[in-house]
Design a protein around this motif. Sequence first.
Motif, PDB file in Angstrom:
ATOM      1  N   THR A 195       0.825  -1.207   0.000  1.00 37.77           N
ATOM      2  CA  THR A 195       0.000   0.000   0.000  1.00 37.77           C
ATOM      3  C   THR A 195       0.854   1.250   0.000  1.00 37.77           C
ATOM      4  O   THR A 195       0.384   2.335   0.311  1.00 37.77           O
ATOM      5  CB  THR A 195      -0.899   0.019   1.250  1.00 37.77           C
ATOM      6  OG1 THR A 195      -0.061  -0.169   2.395  1.00 37.77           O
ATOM      7  CG2 THR A 195      -1.916  -1.084   1.188  1.00 37.77           C
ATOM      8  N   ALA A 196       2.123   1.091  -0.331  1.00 37.34           N
ATOM      9  CA  ALA A 196       3.009   2.255  -0.410  1.00 37.34           C
ATOM     10  C   ALA A 196       4.180   1.878  -1.302  1.00 37.34           C
ATOM     11  O   ALA A 196       4.231   0.763  -1.809  1.00 37.34           O
ATOM     12  CB  ALA A 196       3.476   2.648   0.980  1.00 37.34           C
ATOM     13  N   ASP A 197       5.124   2.791  -1.483  1.00 43.08           N
ATOM     14  CA  ASP A 197       6.280   2.544  -2.350  1.00 43.08           C
ATOM     15  C   ASP A 197       6.938   1.216  -2.015  1.00 43.08           C
ATOM     16  O   ASP A 197       7.142   0.918  -0.850  1.00 43.08           O
ATOM     17  CB  ASP A 197       7.378   3.607  -2.143  1.00 43.08           C
ATOM     18  CG  ASP A 197       6.874   5.027  -2.260  1.00 43.08           C
ATOM     19  OD1 ASP A 197       7.663   5.891  -2.679  1.00 43.08           O
ATOM     20  OD2 ASP A 197       5.706   5.277  -1.914  1.00 43.08           O
ATOM     21  N   LEU A 199      10.347  -0.635  -2.063  1.00 41.40           N
ATOM     22  CA  LEU A 199      11.710  -0.141  -2.172  1.00 41.40           C
ATOM     23  C   LEU A 199      12.739  -1.193  -2.564  1.00 41.40           C
ATOM     24  O   LEU A 199      13.857  -0.852  -2.920  1.00 41.40           O
ATOM     25  CB  LEU A 199      12.142   0.482  -0.832  1.00 41.40           C
ATOM     26  CG  LEU A 199      11.337   1.709  -0.445  1.00 41.40           C
ATOM     27  CD1 LEU A 199      11.806   2.226   0.900  1.00 41.40           C
ATOM     28  CD2 LEU A 199      11.486   2.805  -1.490  1.00 41.40           C
ATOM     29  N   CYS A 217       7.485   0.877   1.897  1.00 38.26           N
ATOM     30  CA  CYS A 217       7.215   1.946   2.850  1.00 38.26           C
ATOM     31  C   CYS A 217       6.004   1.659   3.724  1.00 38.26           C
ATOM     32  O   CYS A 217       5.731   2.400   4.664  1.00 38.26           O
ATOM     33  CB  CYS A 217       6.986   3.262   2.116  1.00 38.26           C
ATOM     34  SG  CYS A 217       8.470   3.876   1.336  1.00 38.26           S
ATOM     35  N   LYS A 220       5.849  -3.460   5.358  1.00 37.04           N
ATOM     36  CA  LYS A 220       5.611  -4.890   5.164  1.00 37.04           C
ATOM     37  C   LYS A 220       6.650  -5.512   4.260  1.00 37.04           C
ATOM     38  O   LYS A 220       7.155  -4.872   3.319  1.00 37.04           O
ATOM     39  CB  LYS A 220       4.253  -5.108   4.491  1.00 37.04           C
ATOM     40  CG  LYS A 220       3.090  -4.752   5.335  1.00 37.04           C
ATOM     41  CD  LYS A 220       1.948  -5.695   5.034  1.00 37.04           C
ATOM     42  CE  LYS A 220       0.639  -5.033   5.332  1.00 37.04           C
ATOM     43  NZ  LYS A 220      -0.117  -4.765   4.119  1.00 37.04           N
ATOM     44  N   GLU A 236       4.847  -8.130   9.084  1.00 37.83           N
ATOM     45  CA  GLU A 236       4.782  -6.713   9.423  1.00 37.83           C
ATOM     46  C   GLU A 236       5.245  -6.521  10.844  1.00 37.83           C
ATOM     47  O   GLU A 236       4.451  -6.506  11.759  1.00 37.83           O
ATOM     48  CB  GLU A 236       3.340  -6.223   9.268  1.00 37.83           C
ATOM     49  CG  GLU A 236       3.231  -4.724   9.359  1.00 37.83           C
ATOM     50  CD  GLU A 236       1.823  -4.224   9.065  1.00 37.83           C
ATOM     51  OE1 GLU A 236       0.981  -5.057   8.694  1.00 37.83           O
ATOM     52  OE2 GLU A 236       1.591  -3.027   9.218  1.00 37.83           O
ATOM     53  N   SER A 240       9.102   1.078  10.699  1.00 39.17           N
ATOM     54  CA  SER A 240       9.273   2.138   9.716  1.00 39.17           C
ATOM     55  C   SER A 240       9.544   1.509   8.350  1.00 39.17           C
ATOM     56  O   SER A 240       9.522   0.290   8.225  1.00 39.17           O
ATOM     57  CB  SER A 240      10.419   3.042  10.158  1.00 39.17           C
ATOM     58  OG  SER A 240      10.478   4.179   9.355  1.00 39.17           O
ATOM     59  N   ASP A 241       9.774   2.337   7.351  1.00 34.44           N
ATOM     60  CA  ASP A 241       9.989   1.844   5.982  1.00 34.44           C
ATOM     61  C   ASP A 241      11.034   0.744   5.916  1.00 34.44           C
ATOM     62  O   ASP A 241      12.078   0.842   6.539  1.00 34.44           O
ATOM     63  CB  ASP A 241      10.526   2.969   5.070  1.00 34.44           C
ATOM     64  CG  ASP A 241       9.572   4.133   4.960  1.00 34.44           C
ATOM     65  OD1 ASP A 241       9.913   5.082   4.237  1.00 34.44           O
ATOM     66  OD2 ASP A 241       8.511   4.093   5.593  1.00 34.44           O
ATOM     67  N   ASN A 243      13.824  -0.727   3.772  1.00 32.69           N
ATOM     68  CA  ASN A 243      14.637  -0.267   2.659  1.00 32.69           C
ATOM     69  C   ASN A 243      15.194  -1.375   1.798  1.00 32.69           C
ATOM     70  O   ASN A 243      15.533  -1.149   0.636  1.00 32.69           O
ATOM     71  CB  ASN A 243      15.815   0.559   3.190  1.00 32.69           C
ATOM     72  CG  ASN A 243      15.350   1.833   3.825  1.00 32.69           C
ATOM     73  OD1 ASN A 243      14.548   2.555   3.249  1.00 32.69           O
ATOM     74  ND2 ASN A 243      15.827   2.125   5.029  1.00 32.69           N
ATOM     75  N   ASP A 259      14.302   1.780   8.230  1.00 33.14           N
ATOM     76  CA  ASP A 259      14.592   3.101   8.782  1.00 33.14           C
ATOM     77  C   ASP A 259      14.453   3.135  10.302  1.00 33.14           C
ATOM     78  O   ASP A 259      14.873   4.102  10.937  1.00 33.14           O
ATOM     79  CB  ASP A 259      13.630   4.138   8.174  1.00 33.14           C
ATOM     80  CG  ASP A 259      14.163   4.712   6.875  1.00 33.14           C
ATOM     81  OD1 ASP A 259      13.391   5.368   6.165  1.00 33.14           O
ATOM     82  OD2 ASP A 259      15.359   4.506   6.578  1.00 33.14           O
ATOM     83  N   ASP A 260      13.875   2.088  10.887  1.00 34.23           N
ATOM     84  CA  ASP A 260      13.749   2.072  12.347  1.00 34.23           C
ATOM     85  C   ASP A 260      15.049   1.623  13.014  1.00 34.23           C
ATOM     86  O   ASP A 260      15.089   1.319  14.198  1.00 34.23           O
ATOM     87  CB  ASP A 260      12.573   1.167  12.800  1.00 34.23           C
ATOM     88  CG  ASP A 260      12.803  -0.304  12.476  1.00 34.23           C
ATOM     89  OD1 ASP A 260      13.896  -0.667  12.014  1.00 34.23           O
ATOM     90  OD2 ASP A 260      11.878  -1.102  12.697  1.00 34.23           O
ATOM     91  N   ALA A 261      16.122   1.564  12.227  1.00 32.93           N
ATOM     92  CA  ALA A 261      17.473   1.239  12.704  1.00 32.93           C
ATOM     93  C   ALA A 261      17.670  -0.226  13.068  1.00 32.93           C
ATOM     94  O   ALA A 261      18.686  -0.580  13.662  1.00 32.93           O
ATOM     95  CB  ALA A 261      17.877   2.124  13.894  1.00 32.93           C
TER      96      ALA A 261
ATOM     97  N   ARG B  17       9.455   7.780   9.069  1.00 35.11           N
ATOM     98  CA  ARG B  17      10.620   7.368   8.316  1.00 35.11           C
ATOM     99  C   ARG B  17      11.902   7.961   8.838  1.00 35.11           C
ATOM    100  O   ARG B  17      12.956   7.399   8.654  1.00 35.11           O
ATOM    101  CB  ARG B  17      10.472   7.782   6.855  1.00 35.11           C
ATOM    102  CG  ARG B  17       9.376   7.027   6.223  1.00 35.11           C
ATOM    103  CD  ARG B  17       9.238   7.365   4.784  1.00 35.11           C
ATOM    104  NE  ARG B  17       7.939   6.873   4.382  1.00 35.11           N
ATOM    105  CZ  ARG B  17       7.019   7.642   3.861  1.00 35.11           C
ATOM    106  NH1 ARG B  17       7.253   8.891   3.648  1.00 35.11           N
ATOM    107  NH2 ARG B  17       5.859   7.124   3.549  1.00 35.11           N
ATOM    108  N   ALA B  19      12.831   8.206  11.718  1.00 35.84           N
ATOM    109  CA  ALA B  19      12.659   7.772  13.102  1.00 35.84           C
ATOM    110  C   ALA B  19      13.852   8.120  13.966  1.00 35.84           C
ATOM    111  O   ALA B  19      13.720   8.306  15.168  1.00 35.84           O
ATOM    112  CB  ALA B  19      12.437   6.260  13.122  1.00 35.84           C
ATOM    113  N   LYS B  23      15.057   9.686  18.378  1.00 37.64           N
ATOM    114  CA  LYS B  23      16.047   9.005  19.223  1.00 37.64           C
ATOM    115  C   LYS B  23      17.224   9.926  19.492  1.00 37.64           C
ATOM    116  O   LYS B  23      17.773   9.957  20.598  1.00 37.64           O
ATOM    117  CB  LYS B  23      16.537   7.733  18.536  1.00 37.64           C
ATOM    118  CG  LYS B  23      15.449   6.710  18.337  1.00 37.64           C
ATOM    119  CD  LYS B  23      16.001   5.477  17.629  1.00 37.64           C
ATOM    120  CE  LYS B  23      14.883   4.719  16.943  1.00 37.64           C
ATOM    121  NZ  LYS B  23      15.386   3.668  16.085  1.00 37.64           N
ATOM    122  N   ILE B 213       4.233   7.742  -1.370  1.00 40.67           N
ATOM    123  CA  ILE B 213       2.921   7.294  -0.918  1.00 40.67           C
ATOM    124  C   ILE B 213       2.830   7.345   0.589  1.00 40.67           C
ATOM    125  O   ILE B 213       3.698   6.890   1.296  1.00 40.67           O
ATOM    126  CB  ILE B 213       2.640   5.871  -1.430  1.00 40.67           C
ATOM    127  CG1 ILE B 213       2.701   5.894  -2.954  1.00 40.67           C
ATOM    128  CG2 ILE B 213       1.303   5.392  -0.962  1.00 40.67           C
ATOM    129  CD1 ILE B 213       2.506   4.552  -3.588  1.00 40.67           C
TER     130      ILE B 213
END
Lengths: 357, 485
Positions: A195-197, A199, A217, A220, A236, A240-241, A243, A259-261, B17, B19, B23, B213
């Motif tokens: 439901t999003a880009d 990557l 993004c 999932k 899921e 975050s996204d 990558n 992106d959530d590290a 994104r 995020a 932190k 998106i």
Amino acid sequence: MACQGLQGGETVASLKRESESLRKKLEEERKKLSDIELNQVAEKIEVLGPLSIKTRRVLKGHGNKVLCMDWCKDKRRLVSSSQDGKVIVWDAFTLNKEHGVALPCTWVMACAYAPSGCAVACGGLDNKCSVFPLSLDKNENLSAKKKSVAMHTNYVSGCTFTSSDMQILTSSGDGTCALWDVESGQLLQSFHGHTADVLSLDLAPSETGNTFVSGGCDKKANIWDMRSGQNIQSFESHESDINCVKYYPSGDAFASASDDATCRFYDLRADREVAVYQKDSVIFGASTVDFSLSGRLLFAGYNDYTINVWDVLKGTRASILFGHENRVSRVRVSPDGTALCSASWDNTLRVSWAAYL
Amino acid sequence: MTIRNPLRDHGQRYRPRIACLKKVEKVLLEMQDLKTGVKSQPQRLVITTIPHAITGEDIISWLADRFQVDTQEARSFGSMLVALGYIYPLQDHKRLVIKPDASLYRFQTPYFWPTQQWPVEDTDYAIYLAKRNIRKKGILELHEQEHYNRLHKWMNHKWDFIVMQAKEQYRAAKERKKPDRVVFDCQERAYWVVHRPPPGTVSAMDYGLDRLIDPNADEMIFTQQSIMRPRVKSSVSIGALVKYCATYNSHDPFLSKCLPSNPWLTDDVTYWTLNMPYVEMPTKMRVERWTFSFAELLSDPRGRNDFRLFLKKEFSGENLAFWESCEDLKWGEAATMSEKAEHIYKTFLARGAPRWINIDGKTMEITVKGLKHPHRYVLDAAQTHIYMLMKKDSYGRYQKSPVFKETVKKAICPEEHHFTDAQLEQNAKKRRPSLSPIILRQMEQEQRAKMAATVDITQVMSKLSKQRKEAPPPPCPPPCPPPKK
């Protein structure tokens, strides 16, 4: 992506509740067979010896951020693409540049080497993915023989050839993945569900397998059947996204970078996440991952310019590599596992390998 | 479905994104704690003093202690804080890195943090540049001058407004006390270095393309199907993953030595030469991998050839040939697909076919039906059946066969290289390019043609000898329609 109207008796709130309860039920089903954790099994394994990884080759030649790279099956050549539209084929061993193409678009985010070693595919902000047959004639303009294959309605974020030079698989910012026939440019199959880009994508390594994994993004990671276009599994758990996604060498698991590290490890047969690779001092997004040949090491490139090397089984960090002066956009282990190439926004690519004292 | 995000906000608004910003802010607050944070000192300039300046080495040692990491990593982390704009250097302000010495830094005021609620617009930048221009003509650097000219051109319609704002800010600044003004100027300059980096400066706020998106859209999930999905006990699947690592450990060049040596390490390509795809004599390590799984054997061209040789001796080469043809169909060009499917049917599946393969009735029925409307996966069922047959039966026998034993006996085990430093230098100088894959492909195609010719002769010979013993099978028309021209 399904956008159905509300049926009689439903409200947005009731649909949300139903969706939530289904998700809880799925988690319960998954837990029923979770009789052991990865780190428990890993306790019986030997600890890794000290890793000494050296970075001694630097490929300089791009004038702008290097966004993507891919190894050739001959284990020493590679193709790289950058923000200024240039795609270069190198012999990383001798540092020679063998071929160069200038695309008319910027941000070439995806590039791939054909299995035969005789062509490369690349795409990006032009919403297309094109295939360029390589030539032995240095003076030949590769753009002349270009084949325009994929056409998306938004940027192309990833591409890969299947087992032959005849088909490519692409992922796009328009939320879909697609399988294309190279000769005719025909769309063979499209994959809807994100439901999003989207990557990143990766083909399953198995001989009989016809599946691939994609991450996007919408946080999932989805597993797809190439034949039917169906989404057969979904994970899921990132915050975050996502990558980058990459299969474990056996094909029964995959890793993701977000992106959530964190980087996470998912077991396909058990249908669940089995490890999270994270550390207090690692707070910047992970943009790319790849496994070493045995699957024991996971190389992950981050937005803080470093590459962390994780022990896949024990969940600890085995090593950290410095050297890049900007984001690491892509890491790839060579086909025979002898070296790691990292591409970065500092305009260079670096090749690293294990050194023994 | 594409929803365009209309605001180009350069990461200003908090989005999941980016995020790391939340932190980082937590860390920043800890660093500024009066008791447990980084020690600060006033910095003396010519006339004024700037309070709360911190040194690079103090930042690094605080981070190393806080996260329990070594100084190199702490330094890398600290540089990220500067690159994001949370800490700024007082000297050498265009390099957004932390220097591990007495160089001075300051914490950026939250007003200028990257997560504030308004976007970093070009209008603000234009005002900033205009203000500096008013204060002292000719003070703008080259890249700033270029930006200024560009903005002046396309923002011409509101230039009066911009100049007015700039004058207003300049006037307001003059009314501040000198120390405050100096501090504010520093902060503001640092802010713009991060958001409009000069050439050669790496700023972490340069995060690339916007992702288009907005993932807040609700979706219908296939969760119910997922619930019914068959799964395996974790102990079984995790056990298999762990076993894989253990099996391949000695083959992983990052964990075990390559024999004779890793070409990247010693600049000697013997390892690659010994492991070419179609080498006559494989190495012991390579042959060992063929025993790990059937997929390993098939995916190695040399291994597949060895297996093919074994099958030829057993007169069951058609199984592998069929499997290879199916792969060729699946991954081949769309244009020739129907033709290929037809050819495969005639060669392997039809009654009386020259290389007839033995599949069960049910699979044959499905396949023949599918061939009426051929698509690239039409032979999947048959292919899987044959693959399983080879895997469960032929593969095991292959490993016990004389063909395999012969290969194992002749396999090479190279001696480990021990180069001196001088030799390593020589090796580096002697690095040469390798044959282009384009040439190698031509050679491979010639090889394959040769192999196909040899196999065909054997099949013909065996067919002839069989025909002498039994009557030929009655001819029957193929059920699939002729190819459309």
